[in-house]
Design a protein around this motif. Structure first.
Motif, PDB file in Angstrom:
ATOM      1  N   LYS A   3      28.604  55.677  30.152  1.00  0.00           N
ATOM      2  CA  LYS A   3      29.553  56.615  30.755  1.00  0.00           C
ATOM      3  C   LYS A   3      29.154  57.016  32.168  1.00  0.00           C
ATOM      4  O   LYS A   3      29.991  57.097  33.059  1.00  0.00           O
ATOM      5  CB  LYS A   3      29.666  57.877  29.898  1.00  0.00           C
ATOM      6  N   ARG A   7      31.368  56.537  35.558  1.00  0.00           N
ATOM      7  CA  ARG A   7      31.754  57.655  36.424  1.00  0.00           C
ATOM      8  C   ARG A   7      31.334  57.418  37.874  1.00  0.00           C
ATOM      9  O   ARG A   7      32.089  57.697  38.803  1.00  0.00           O
ATOM     10  CB  ARG A   7      31.141  58.957  35.928  1.00  0.00           C
ATOM     11  N   SER A  10      33.671  54.850  39.381  1.00  0.00           N
ATOM     12  CA  SER A  10      34.980  55.451  39.675  1.00  0.00           C
ATOM     13  C   SER A  10      34.912  56.349  40.904  1.00  0.00           C
ATOM     14  O   SER A  10      35.816  56.345  41.738  1.00  0.00           O
ATOM     15  CB  SER A  10      35.478  56.261  38.482  1.00  0.00           C
ATOM     16  N   TYR A  11      33.837  57.127  41.008  1.00  0.00           N
ATOM     17  CA  TYR A  11      33.652  58.014  42.157  1.00  0.00           C
ATOM     18  C   TYR A  11      33.587  57.197  43.450  1.00  0.00           C
ATOM     19  O   TYR A  11      34.243  57.520  44.437  1.00  0.00           O
ATOM     20  CB  TYR A  11      32.375  58.834  41.974  1.00  0.00           C
TER      21      TYR A  11
END
Length: 126
Positions: A3, A7, A10-11
């Motif tokens: 995860k 993240r 994606s950031y």
């Protein structure tokens, strides 16, 4: 993929999309006043100006155009509007206090992989 790694990926994709949107606006003749502008009310991805219009641009980077279209909710729109009102009162931001009552517009730029950005002018009105 864990995860945390997802993240971070994606950031980074979002940051890259905001940079691409600012570049795209400059190429279209806009003056970018601020990127990732923040105040107590929230964040505006790109603040730009063209002629006598100040534009708050929300950048949405998703895998598909459909996902981009679904990602801007009325709640998000309200937050951007309140952030823009606070930005207009902010004396630190140069270029926002030009003349009496400049025009304000809320735009959206959709970014998806392997496609040119899509710029939606006047995406909503307060």
């Amino acid at each position: 993929m864990p995860k945390a790694d997802k993240r971070i990926k994606s950031y980074r994709f979002g940051i890259h999309a905001e940079k691409m949107a600012a570049w795209y606006l400059r190429a279209k003749g806009y003056t970018v006043i601020a990127e990732r502008y923040r105040n107590v009310m929230g964040e505006i991805d790109v603040l730009a100006m063209r002629r006598n219009t100040i534009v708050a641009v929300e950048v949405k980077a998703r895998a598909t155009m459909q996902a981009c279209a679904e990602s801007i909710t009325p709640h998000k729109q309200g937050r951007i509007e309140r952030t823009m009102q606070a930005a207009l009162a902010d004396k630190k931001i140069t270029g926002l206090a030009r003349g009496k009552g400049p025009n304000i517009r809320f735009d959206v730029i959709w970014i998806t992989p392997w496609r040119m950005p899509i710029h939606i002018k006047d995406a909503w009105r307060p």
